[in-house]
Every structure is written in C-alpha cells, then in structure tokens.
Design a protein around this motif. Structure first.
Motif, PDB file in Angstrom:
ATOM      1  N   ASP A  87       3.796 -53.334  19.343  1.00 42.39           N
ATOM      2  CA  ASP A  87       2.474 -53.227  19.973  1.00 42.39           C
ATOM      3  C   ASP A  87       1.517 -52.354  19.167  1.00 42.39           C
ATOM      4  OD1 ASP A  87       3.408 -54.721  22.139  1.00 42.39           O
ATOM      5  OD2 ASP A  87       4.180 -52.930  23.147  1.00 42.39           O
ATOM      6  N   ALA A  88       1.941 -51.926  17.980  1.00 45.28           N
ATOM      7  CA  ALA A  88       1.143 -50.947  17.242  1.00 45.28           C
ATOM      8  C   ALA A  88      -0.250 -51.455  16.932  1.00 45.28           C
ATOM      9  CB  ALA A  88       1.871 -50.542  15.962  1.00 45.28           C
ATOM     10  N   GLU A  89      -0.370 -52.706  16.428  1.00 51.72           N
ATOM     11  CA  GLU A  89      -1.697 -53.182  16.031  1.00 51.72           C
ATOM     12  C   GLU A  89      -2.622 -53.300  17.229  1.00 51.72           C
ATOM     13  OE1 GLU A  89      -3.893 -56.262  13.051  1.00 51.72           O
ATOM     14  OE2 GLU A  89      -1.816 -56.686  13.632  1.00 51.72           O
ATOM     15  N   HIS A  90      -2.089 -53.747  18.347  1.00 55.56           N
ATOM     16  CA  HIS A  90      -2.906 -53.844  19.555  1.00 55.56           C
ATOM     17  C   HIS A  90      -3.502 -52.479  19.906  1.00 55.56           C
ATOM     18  CE1 HIS A  90      -4.077 -54.663  23.709  1.00 55.56           C
ATOM     19  NE2 HIS A  90      -3.287 -53.671  24.101  1.00 55.56           N
ATOM     20  N   HIS A  91      -2.677 -51.444  19.898  1.00 55.60           N
ATOM     21  CA  HIS A  91      -3.161 -50.104  20.245  1.00 55.60           C
ATOM     22  C   HIS A  91      -4.096 -49.558  19.179  1.00 55.60           C
ATOM     23  CE1 HIS A  91      -0.815 -49.677  23.860  1.00 55.60           C
ATOM     24  NE2 HIS A  91       0.321 -49.968  23.228  1.00 55.60           N
ATOM     25  N   PHE A  92      -3.786 -49.827  17.903  1.00 55.77           N
ATOM     26  CA  PHE A  92      -4.679 -49.354  16.838  1.00 55.77           C
ATOM     27  C   PHE A  92      -6.074 -49.942  16.997  1.00 55.77           C
ATOM     28  CE2 PHE A  92      -1.201 -48.002  13.758  1.00 55.77           C
ATOM     29  CZ  PHE A  92      -1.629 -46.686  13.723  1.00 55.77           C
ATOM     30  N   ARG A  93      -6.148 -51.236  17.288  1.00 57.18           N
ATOM     31  CA  ARG A  93      -7.460 -51.879  17.441  1.00 57.18           C
ATOM     32  C   ARG A  93      -8.252 -51.236  18.578  1.00 57.18           C
ATOM     33  NH1 ARG A  93      -8.720 -56.684  15.096  1.00 57.18           N
ATOM     34  NH2 ARG A  93      -7.106 -57.684  13.818  1.00 57.18           N
ATOM     35  N   LEU A  94      -7.583 -51.003  19.695  1.00 57.13           N
ATOM     36  CA  LEU A  94      -8.280 -50.413  20.839  1.00 57.13           C
ATOM     37  C   LEU A  94      -8.715 -48.972  20.553  1.00 57.13           C
ATOM     38  CD1 LEU A  94      -6.069 -51.796  23.731  1.00 57.13           C
ATOM     39  CD2 LEU A  94      -8.383 -52.508  23.111  1.00 57.13           C
ATOM     40  N   ALA A  95      -7.926 -48.260  19.740  1.00 60.49           N
ATOM     41  CA  ALA A  95      -8.271 -46.873  19.433  1.00 60.49           C
ATOM     42  C   ALA A  95      -9.376 -46.766  18.400  1.00 60.49           C
ATOM     43  CB  ALA A  95      -7.029 -46.122  18.944  1.00 60.49           C
ATOM     44  N   ALA A  96      -9.456 -47.729  17.478  1.00 57.99           N
ATOM     45  CA  ALA A  96     -10.356 -47.593  16.329  1.00 57.99           C
ATOM     46  C   ALA A  96     -11.674 -48.337  16.489  1.00 57.99           C
ATOM     47  CB  ALA A  96      -9.649 -48.100  15.066  1.00 57.99           C
ATOM     48  N   VAL A  97     -11.777 -49.231  17.461  1.00 55.58           N
ATOM     49  CA  VAL A  97     -12.948 -50.105  17.521  1.00 55.58           C
ATOM     50  C   VAL A  97     -13.877 -49.755  18.672  1.00 55.58           C
ATOM     51  CG1 VAL A  97     -13.699 -52.507  17.751  1.00 55.58           C
ATOM     52  CG2 VAL A  97     -11.671 -51.981  16.409  1.00 55.58           C
ATOM     53  N   ASN A  98     -13.366 -49.232  19.771  1.00 57.96           N
ATOM     54  CA  ASN A  98     -14.178 -48.977  20.959  1.00 57.96           C
ATOM     55  C   ASN A  98     -15.355 -48.060  20.611  1.00 57.96           C
ATOM     56  OD1 ASN A  98     -15.230 -48.141  23.441  1.00 57.96           O
ATOM     57  ND2 ASN A  98     -13.241 -48.264  24.440  1.00 57.96           N
ATOM     58  N   PRO A  99     -16.605 -48.492  20.878  1.00 58.43           N
ATOM     59  CA  PRO A  99     -17.774 -47.660  20.524  1.00 58.43           C
ATOM     60  C   PRO A  99     -17.788 -46.307  21.226  1.00 58.43           C
ATOM     61  CG  PRO A  99     -18.444 -49.913  21.051  1.00 58.43           C
ATOM     62  CD  PRO A  99     -17.011 -49.801  21.439  1.00 58.43           C
ATOM     63  N   ALA A 100     -17.105 -46.184  22.352  1.00 56.53           N
ATOM     64  CA  ALA A 100     -17.099 -44.906  23.064  1.00 56.53           C
ATOM     65  C   ALA A 100     -16.525 -43.786  22.211  1.00 56.53           C
ATOM     66  CB  ALA A 100     -16.296 -45.030  24.360  1.00 56.53           C
ATOM     67  N   GLY A 101     -15.702 -44.136  21.239  1.00 57.79           N
ATOM     68  CA  GLY A 101     -15.070 -43.118  20.397  1.00 57.79           C
ATOM     69  C   GLY A 101     -16.013 -42.423  19.455  1.00 57.79           C
ATOM     70  N   ASP A 102     -17.267 -42.871  19.345  1.00 59.39           N
ATOM     71  CA  ASP A 102     -18.209 -42.229  18.427  1.00 59.39           C
ATOM     72  C   ASP A 102     -18.534 -40.791  18.838  1.00 59.39           C
ATOM     73  OD1 ASP A 102     -18.294 -44.487  16.897  1.00 59.39           O
ATOM     74  OD2 ASP A 102     -20.097 -45.301  17.838  1.00 59.39           O
ATOM     75  N   GLN A 103     -18.264 -40.429  20.112  1.00 59.23           N
ATOM     76  CA  GLN A 103     -18.495 -39.043  20.537  1.00 59.23           C
ATOM     77  C   GLN A 103     -17.554 -38.070  19.838  1.00 59.23           C
ATOM     78  OE1 GLN A 103     -19.289 -37.745  24.675  1.00 59.23           O
ATOM     79  NE2 GLN A 103     -18.928 -39.883  25.234  1.00 59.23           N
ATOM     80  N   TRP A 104     -16.418 -38.605  19.354  1.00 60.84           N
ATOM     81  CA  TRP A 104     -15.388 -37.751  18.767  1.00 60.84           C
ATOM     82  C   TRP A 104     -15.096 -38.256  17.358  1.00 60.84           C
ATOM     83  CZ3 TRP A 104     -14.752 -40.485  23.425  1.00 60.84           C
ATOM     84  CH2 TRP A 104     -15.102 -39.735  24.559  1.00 60.84           C
ATOM     85  N   PRO A 105     -15.977 -37.931  16.409  1.00 59.53           N
ATOM     86  CA  PRO A 105     -15.906 -38.535  15.072  1.00 59.53           C
ATOM     87  C   PRO A 105     -14.614 -38.226  14.319  1.00 59.53           C
ATOM     88  CG  PRO A 105     -17.486 -36.722  15.114  1.00 59.53           C
ATOM     89  CD  PRO A 105     -17.117 -36.997  16.530  1.00 59.53           C
ATOM     90  N   VAL A 106     -14.038 -37.039  14.515  1.00 60.54           N
ATOM     91  CA  VAL A 106     -12.803 -36.717  13.801  1.00 60.54           C
ATOM     92  C   VAL A 106     -11.683 -37.613  14.292  1.00 60.54           C
ATOM     93  CG1 VAL A 106     -11.212 -34.893  13.156  1.00 60.54           C
ATOM     94  CG2 VAL A 106     -13.579 -34.331  13.651  1.00 60.54           C
ATOM     95  N   ALA A 107     -11.530 -37.700  15.624  1.00 60.71           N
ATOM     96  CA  ALA A 107     -10.472 -38.545  16.182  1.00 60.71           C
ATOM     97  C   ALA A 107     -10.697 -40.007  15.817  1.00 60.71           C
ATOM     98  CB  ALA A 107     -10.421 -38.368  17.702  1.00 60.71           C
ATOM     99  N   ARG A 108     -11.956 -40.460  15.835  1.00 64.23           N
ATOM    100  CA  ARG A 108     -12.252 -41.851  15.490  1.00 64.23           C
ATOM    101  C   ARG A 108     -11.896 -42.126  14.030  1.00 64.23           C
ATOM    102  NH1 ARG A 108     -15.275 -45.898  17.288  1.00 64.23           N
ATOM    103  NH2 ARG A 108     -13.745 -45.635  18.948  1.00 64.23           N
ATOM    104  N   ALA A 109     -12.278 -41.208  13.140  1.00 65.10           N
ATOM    105  CA  ALA A 109     -11.974 -41.402  11.720  1.00 65.10           C
ATOM    106  C   ALA A 109     -10.472 -41.371  11.466  1.00 65.10           C
ATOM    107  CB  ALA A 109     -12.674 -40.327  10.894  1.00 65.10           C
TER     108      ALA A 109
END
Length: 971
Positions: free
Chosen positions: A828-850
């Motif tokens: 399930d790794a790719e599924h979770h990676f996509r959800l973690a790396a693509v969701n625009p909400a993550g832009d609030q936390w640039p270090v975690a997003r990067a």
C-alpha cells in the motif's frame, strides 16, 4: 522529520548526541521512576560556576568579548597584538583582563601586569616600574647607556644630569623585544586613565615599534572614549542583555525573587557589579524589614560624594528619591534650589551624574543607591514630602512620594495609589499597575481592602508575566481573607505561577481548590487550568476541565467581579473563545475543529475591541487553531495578539503561548521568525524564571538546528534540560525527545533517533502527550524503516490512528499516510505516498510536504521509475534550499543526481534575511495594501512602513510593489 539517509556522524557530533541522549535518559528515567520531578529552585536554571567562584560570575554574558581577547593573546605568538577595553565601572574589564592573564600563563606567555592609581598618577614611571620590574635582571643584556637610563628611571641608580628619555624608550623597546624572542610576552595595564604620563609615553613608543615581536598588549580604561594612548583596536563593554543579567543574578547566592528581582534588574541596568552588589545588599537586609545594608555600595563612591558641597548632595538625594527620574525642574523646585544649574556642577565634574534633555541621569546604577541609602531616614522622608508637594498636578507621581514618606498605613494614600494603578492599567503598563496596587495594599489600614488590592495586584502581575511575584502576593491574600472573590483571583495567579515553574500538579490543585465568587473568576480559573492540563499532558486533569467550565455559567443577578483576571471577557465574545479553548485543550480531536469553525462564523463587531479582552480572545482562537492543526491561522492570530501586547509593552502575557507559536512557525517553515521569537522567549523566560518555558525554548532551538542539518552545536546546558519534572510536564518531555531525536537524525545516528522518538509513546504505542506525540509519528516511521524496525513501529501507528479518531485533521491525515507509506504494508506504500505528497492542504507545512515528496521519489527510484521521481525531487529541493534545511537539500541533490539529473542550486528564501516585522510588511504590501493601511494593521506609522520597504527592496532584488506580487506567486 529530518534526513533520511545514514551517514557517519562526526566525532564532535557524536559526542554531542551521546551527551544529549544521556541527559534525556537520566532525566526521564529518574522522573518517571520517582513519579515526580522538581526544579532545584522555583526559578530558571542559572549558569554553573567554576572554581573561580565569584570572579567567574562576572564573566556571565561576556563570552564573545572573552573570545576576542583570548584570540589576541594566542595571536601574539606570531606577531604583536594590542587591544583597548572600554567600559563603565563594573562592566567586567578587570575580570576579562584576569581571564586573559590566566590564559596567557596557561599557553606559556610571560604575563606582566600593572594598574593605574590616582594617588600615583603624578609620579613619573610609576606604572612602568610595576610592569617591568620582573625584567630588571634582563637589563644587563642592554647597552650600558640604555641599562643606566632604565635603572635610573626605576630608582635603582641615581639619575645623571645627562640621561635622556630617548635612551629610556629604546631601552624598554629592546628589553621587551629581547625577552619575546625566547617567550611570548603579554602586557596588561588596567585603569589607563590613572597611568602617569611618563609611563604612557614610553609604552606608546614601544607599542608603535613592536611590529614583528611576539608581544601582546591589553589596556583597559573606564568610560567609552579612548584615553591618550596609541591608536588601538577598541573593544567596548556594553551593559549585559536582560537575559544575561538575569543569568548573572541567578548565579549569586540567594538571589531575590518576585518584585525585588525585577526591581533589582531594572536598577542595575545590565551592570554586572551593580547586580552583584545589589544582590548582596538585598541578602544582608535586616529580616525585620528596613532598608538594605548598602555600606559597601556607599563606600564605592564615598570619596567623590563626601567632597561635594552640601547643596549639591541635597540635589542628588532628591534626584535619587525620584523613582522615574523626575525632570530637572521638579527636583530643583522640591529642593528649593531655584534655577541655578551651577549647583549640579560639582557632581558632574566628579562623574556622578549627567544632565541632558531636562533630566538628571546617574552615571552608574550604584550611585543612585549610594546617594539614597546613604542619607539619614528623616532626610529621605523630607525629600519625598517635598517632591509630593510640587507634584500636585500629577497625581500618579505624587501618590508614590506620599506613600514613600509615610511610615504606617493611610487610606487616603492607598486610594490615591489605587487610582494611579487604574491610570497605568488603561495605558497597558502592567508592571507599573502591579507596583502601585501592591504599595496601595501595604498602605491600607483595613485588612479587607488590603486583601482586595493585593488580589488586584496579582491580576496585573499575571498580565505582566512574573510568576514569582504572583506567588508572593498569593501568600499575602491567603493570610488576610477567606473571601472567595479575592482568593479566586489570587489562586489564578498562583496556579499560573506554579505552572510556569513546572509544578503542574500543585498548579492544578491551586486552581481547583477555592470555590469562585462569580462566573468571570471561574472562567479565569478554568482557562488557567486548561493551560496546565495541556502542559502536564495528564489525562486526569483533562477529564476535569468540562466540570470546571460548568462553574463558569453566570446566574441571574450575577455581576462580573471587577477584580477578576478576565473581568472584560464578556466583551466581543472573548468569554466564548476562552470557554472554547478550555474544551479544545480537554479533547482536541472532538472539540477543536468544530469550535474553530463556530468561532469563525461569528460576525465581527463594527469596532474591534482592544485591551486585555481582545488579547484574551485572540490568544484563545490562536490556541484552538494550534490544536485544530490550522497552523497558518494559528500564526496569523498569535501575531495579532502579540502586536497588541507589544503596544502595551508587556509581551509577558503571552508566556504560555510562546512555545505553541514557535512550534507553529517551525512547522510552517517560518524559521527566521521562529529564531526571533525563541530569542525573545528565552530572554523573558530567564528574566521571569519561567522554568518549563526555558526548557521548551532550548529544545525547540535544538530541533530547529537539527532541521537545518547542523550537527556542530552543543546540546543545551544540563541545568536547562533538567530544570523541571518531566513526568508532570509531558509537553516539555515531548519537546525534549523530539529535539534529541532530530539532533541524532541530523548526525546520521538513526538507531539513537529511533530510541528517542519511540519514547514519545508508551509500551503499547499510546502517545505520551496526547497532542504533541502524534505529530512525530512520521519521524518514528522514518527511522523505523531505515533501521529495520517496522514491526516495532506498527503498534504506534495503530495507536495514533485510534487517538486521532474517525475524522482526523488534515495535518494528521497527511502524517498518517506518510507514516503508513514508510512503515506500513509495502503493497500500500504508493497509495499512501500519493495521498501524503499531493493533497494541497499540505502546503501549510512545507517541510513535511517536501519530505513526503522526497521519500516518495526515493521509493519511485528504487522501483526503477526515475522519470516520475525527478519532478518530486526538484520541488523538494527548492523547498529545502529556500528554508535553509542544508542536510535535506544535500540529500535531495544526491537523489537527483542518482536519477540522472544534474541538480542546480535552488534559490534561497528571499525573506529569510528580513526581520519578522519586515516580513509582515512585505507580505501585506505584496497583497496590494497601501502604506497607511499596513501601518493601521500593524500599529505602526506610515513613515516607518515606508522606511522598511525602502530598505528591503534592494535585499529582495525588486523596485516596486508589482514585483513583490511576482515574488510571492511561487510561494
């Protein structure tokens, strides 16, 4: 969440990691085993003293200056070095010279020292004799006429009529040059202003010509203007910063606390000698009250003060009796001196005072103390009475002088001081308000009035952020009354004080022990209890919070207690916001997001309120946003609250919010602003002895250093890491463990990092701190993946999923996907990676997003899909470089090269070199706001805004507002 790859830590980095890990292990283990932890004192951790005893304390805050001096001593081995130390009396010049002398002897230099003396200033060659008499046996190597000139100058042989000074100068030059060929020489001369002219002439001649010899010269002089010596590099000793002054005070035996501490620091004005002597005087004060014993201080200035005319001494006493340094006209009128300024001249000539801008200033902080305490009691009383008589049109200052002139209680004076406090409170002067109310209580003949006024003083002290003072006043209220009204207000201040000292269980008991008199007092107690429950992380405290809120509902006929700490909470929905934050602290998962939405839907008043009610409302909303993982809103709202507090000059109200705000800044990539806030918080925590805040700030700084990939810094001093009991300060424990784990990861020690991050959760994986621990779940998953410990991380991931509930915040959703991709089921790794790396909400936390993009790209590359990895790596690299995360940027570059792309340097954050205020101005200007609109929003003048923009445009490489907008399009 820091670097992913394993690398061998440097020797120094490894030592730091081991030391930091040992400190954490010992402290956490001891606290949990004992079930409790206590600070060594109720204050912060002071710097431990070395074997030098008191001499070592004078070097607190002089590390930079000492390093420069020791560098000069060391450089003297390869060439001449010279330096002139300048500073007022008591700033540490002599202590620094002593440290240089010790160092010189340790490295094998010949140390020759002398000191100017006023009594010998007219004696020729007095200092030269002190300095060079150890070298007289070497004079035999000099030519005969030079030896004779030297011996004649020192009185060894009779002076001959024909001997000239040129021979003496050359003799000294050759003597020093000859000795330095065999051994480096360090010349030290203190009090240069009292060195005789003949010695200065010869030394100056030698210094100008010792261009290749291993001779170092260190001179020191009082004041900030260079005396008549050859041109030398000047090192000026400024007063200590507030933080360093507090550290020096804490290093003294039995330092004062509460109001006495704040008064001492203000009076000393950063002068080390003043801090030491005033602390000594306070320590030796009579136990039954009365003025401190300041005979030592008086003797320091006795020679200069006794020589003054009686009229001048009288003027100085009246100036010293003025707490706010009354203007010159007021002092002279009170003393009956007319308008003749010539009466001040003897004191100015003696270097005791200076007159400028219509005011009298004392040249040294101790001069004022010596002048006031050295006068007989009846003259001090007369001075205050006379000053009160001429201040009829200024009731605030008049009340203070009337109180100082009284020897007992007086209700009229007490009432006047209470009115003075009200005026100061309306201006936001919380310290002035507290002082006036405390003195008002002391002057009150009725015990009930005294208790009421002490309680009001606690409210002001709580707003000022001084816990020691609040605890002092609480004891006075408790001894005077059993009235639940004053006791409730006092308990709020005492509970907050105990919490800031790190004593959460005692704090919670103090806040819940007394039944309050009205709803607003109950709300102030519940709000303080909510903050204690968050800091402690103890479930039993959080479960009690809803019950405390039930007591805050106002009954019919209730009126707010005017003395309540939250008397204005009914204004503009502030009470609703405070109730909401208490519920959010009790259960962030259930309450924080919906409460934040509900508060956001409220209609804003046409005229926004100001003052403490609005500050309380903003702090509450920002705290709820923090608990709801709305980081941008949290930062924006805290900024607004801090702007209000800074206008009133009392940022101390924000004591409990500094750590969440700084954490939000770190998480959202605003690292420059985080640095500034942490520096401000460290200073206030040291001054006011906020024990757990000191530890939290040290931990956050270590975390930020690790995120930047820096491994060379030492971990915080042991006393700072161990200043509070961690079993009842789980929030601090979480910050410490994250700091230790982040430091280990930055140095490449993933096994050590796993050990620290795993201890954020108990054996079953349940978060040790209900809010902070889950936010490090990715850190744990990352090191678990890299160290082959997926199975050990599995129960933690499951427990965190249960803890955040069915509807986690956007941030926790992203973190859980990221953690599952790293340490969950591989299929399930790719599924979770996509959800973690693509969701625009993550832009609030640039270090975690990067990092999510980096880890996903690494996974793709391992799956032989480098083309898909490249854009993710490029985006991650840009973020890391912009933020200054050097280690992560290096890792991203390495991955890009491995994927077949030559990584080009990314552009650093253009705002990183600006101050926090400049960044705010630039952001608002980029949104199109005009200077006047920006000024109104930030409570500045339009001229200040214009000046800031003029200065930052060249730094940003722009010349107009339109270009600012372009600059922010990619951010």
């Amino acid at each position: 969440m820091v670097r992913l790859f394993r690398r061998t830590p440097t020797a120094r980095g490894r030592r730091g990691i081991e030391r930091q890990g040992r400190i954490i292990d010992e402290r956490i283990g001891g606290a949990l085993a004992a079930g409790r932890g206590r600070s060594r004192s109720d204050g912060g951790a002071g710097e431990a003293l070395g074997d030098e005893g008191r001499a070592a304390t004078t070097l607190v805050g002089r590390r930079v200056e000492l390093a420069q001096i020791l560098d000069a001593v060391d450089a003297g081995r390869s060439g001449p070095r010279a330096m002139l130390l300048l500073g007022e009396a008591g700033t540490g010049k002599t202590a620094l010279l002593a440290a240089a002398a010790r160092h010189g002897r340790e490295v094998g230099s010949l140390v020759l020292s002398a000191r100017g003396c006023a009594a010998e200033a007219e004696q020729p060659f007095a200092v030269l004799h002190q300095l060079l008499v150890p070298l007289l046996p070497k004079a035999g190597d000099l030519p005969g006429h030079q030896r004779q000139a030297l011996e004649a100058a020192f009185g060894v042989v009779p002076a001959t009529p024909g001997h000239d000074r040129k021979s003496l100068r050359v003799a000294v030059l050759n003597l020093l040059a000859g000795v330095s060929r065999h051994r480096p020489v360090l010349l030290i001369v203190d009090d240069v202003r009292h060195v005789d002219r003949d010695s200065l002439d010869v030394l100056g001649f030698a210094m100008r010509r010792l261009t290749t010899e291993a001779v170092t010269v260190l001179l020191a002089a009082r004041g900030h203007t260079a005396p008549e010596v050859p041109d030398l590099p000047v090192l000026s000793l400024a007063p200590l910063s507030r933080r360093e002054a507090a550290r020096l005070l804490d290093a003294q035996p039995e330092p004062p606390a509460g109001r006495a501490r704040i008064d001492l620091l203000e009076q000393a004005a950063g002068n080390p000698l003043a801090i030491i002597e005033l602390c000594r005087a306070a320590r030796e004060a009579p136990t039954g009250g009365g003025p401190p014993q300041t005979l030592r201080i008086q003797e320091m200035f006795a020679d200069r003060s006794r020589a003054l005319p009686a009229a001048t001494q009288r003027l100085i006493l009246y100036a010293a009796a003025s707490p706010d340094q009354e203007n010159l006209q007021t002092i002279m009128a009170a003393a009956g001196a007319g308008a003749d300024l010539g009466m001040w001249a003897p004191a100015e000539d003696a270097g005791l005072i200076g007159i400028s801008g219509g005011r009298v200033g004392f040249r040294h902080p101790l001069v004022r103390t010596a002048a006031y305490d050295g006068a007989p009691a009846h003259l001090r009383q007369r001075a205050h009475t006379d000053l009160a008589a001429v201040l009829g049109a200024e009731p605030e200052r008049r009340a203070w002088h009337l109180a100082a002139a009284r020897t007992g209680t007086d209700e009229s004076v007490a009432a006047a001081l209470e009115d003075t406090a009200e005026l100061a409170g309306r201006r936001g002067g919380f310290f002035a308000t507290a002082r006036a109310l405390e003195r008002s209580a002391e002057c009150s003949p009725d015990p009930r009035d005294r208790a009421r006024r002490y309680a009001k003083a606690i409210r002001a002290v709580q707003n000022a952020g001084d816990p020691s003072w609040a605890r002092e006043l609480y004891g006075k209220v408790a001894a005077l009354t059993r009235d639940p009204g004053p006791l409730g207000v006092a308990a709020c201040g005492a509970g907050t004080a105990l919490s800031l000292f790190g004593r959460q269980r005692e704090a919670f008991e103090a806040l819940t022990r007394h039944p309050p008199a009205d709803g607003t007092t109950s709300l102030s107690l519940a709000a303080a209890a909510g903050a204690v429950a968050y800091q402690s992380g103890l479930p039993e405290m959080r479960r009690s919070l809803p019950g405390l809120l039930d007591r805050t509902e106002r009954k019919d006929g209730d009126t707010p207690d005017a003395d309540s700490s939250y008397a204005g909470l009914t204004e503009a929905g502030a009470a609703d916001a405070v109730r909401a934050v208490v519920l959010a602290e009790a259960d962030p998962v259930t309450h924080a997001p919906p409460l934040l939405r509900r508060l956001g839907r409220r209609r804003k008043p046409a005229r926004p309120p100001t003052g403490l009610a609005e500050t309380a409302r903003l702090h509450a909303i920002a705290a709820i946003a923090w608990l709801a993982d709305e980081t941008d809103l949290c930062v924006t709202t805290f900024r607004q609250a801090y702007d209000l507090l800074r206008v009133h000059g009392s940022i101390g109200v924000g004591a409990r919010s500094f750590v969440p705000m700084a954490s939000a800044l770190v998480d959202s990539g605003r690292w420059t602003e985080a640095d500034e806030l942490l520096e401000e918080a460290a200073t206030l925590a040291a001054v006011h002895q906020w024990s757990h805040v000191q530890v939290d700030v040290a931990a956050l700084r270590a975390t930020l250093r690790g995120l930047r990939g820096r491994t060379g810094g030492e971990p915080p001093d042991d006393p700072v890491w161990t200043a509070v009991g961690l079993e009842e300060n789980r929030a601090t424990r979480a910050h410490l463990l994250r700091a230790a784990g982040t430091a280990a990861m930055a140095a490449g020690d993933l096994d050590e990092a796993f050990r620290h991050f795993r201890r954020l959760f108990d054996e079953d994986g349940v978060p040790a701190h209900y809010f902070l621990s889950p936010r490090s779940v990715v850190d744990l998953a990352l090191v678990a993946q890299r160290t082959g410990r997926r199975e050990e991380a599995a129960p933690v991931l499951a427990a965190v999923r249960d803890a955040v509930g069915d509807r986690p915040t956007s941030r926790m959703t992203l973190l859980l996907h990221h953690a599952a991709a790293l340490a969950g089921a591989p299929r399930d790794a790719e599924h979770h990676f996509r959800l973690a790396a693509v969701n625009p909400a993550g832009d609030q936390w640039p270090v975690a997003r990067a990092q999510a993009r980096l880890h996903y790209a690494q996974w793709l590359r391992r799956k032989r899909r480098p083309l898909e990895a490249r854009p993710l790596l490029s985006a991650a690299l840009e973020t890391f470089v912009r933020l200054g995360a050097e280690g992560l940027a290096d890792e991203a570059r390495g991955e890009l090269r491995a994927s077949g792309v030559a990584a080009s340097p990314s552009r650093a954050d253009p705002l990183s070199g600006l101050t926090a205020q400049q960044q705010q101005i630039v952001r608002l200007a980029a949104r199109g706001l005009r200077n006047r609109e920006i000024a109104e929003q930030l409570m500045l003048s339009p001229r200040t805004v214009s000046s800031h923009l003029y200065n930052v445009y060249p730094k940003l490489g722009v010349s107009s507002r339109h270009q600012l907008r372009d600059l922010f399009e990619d951010r």
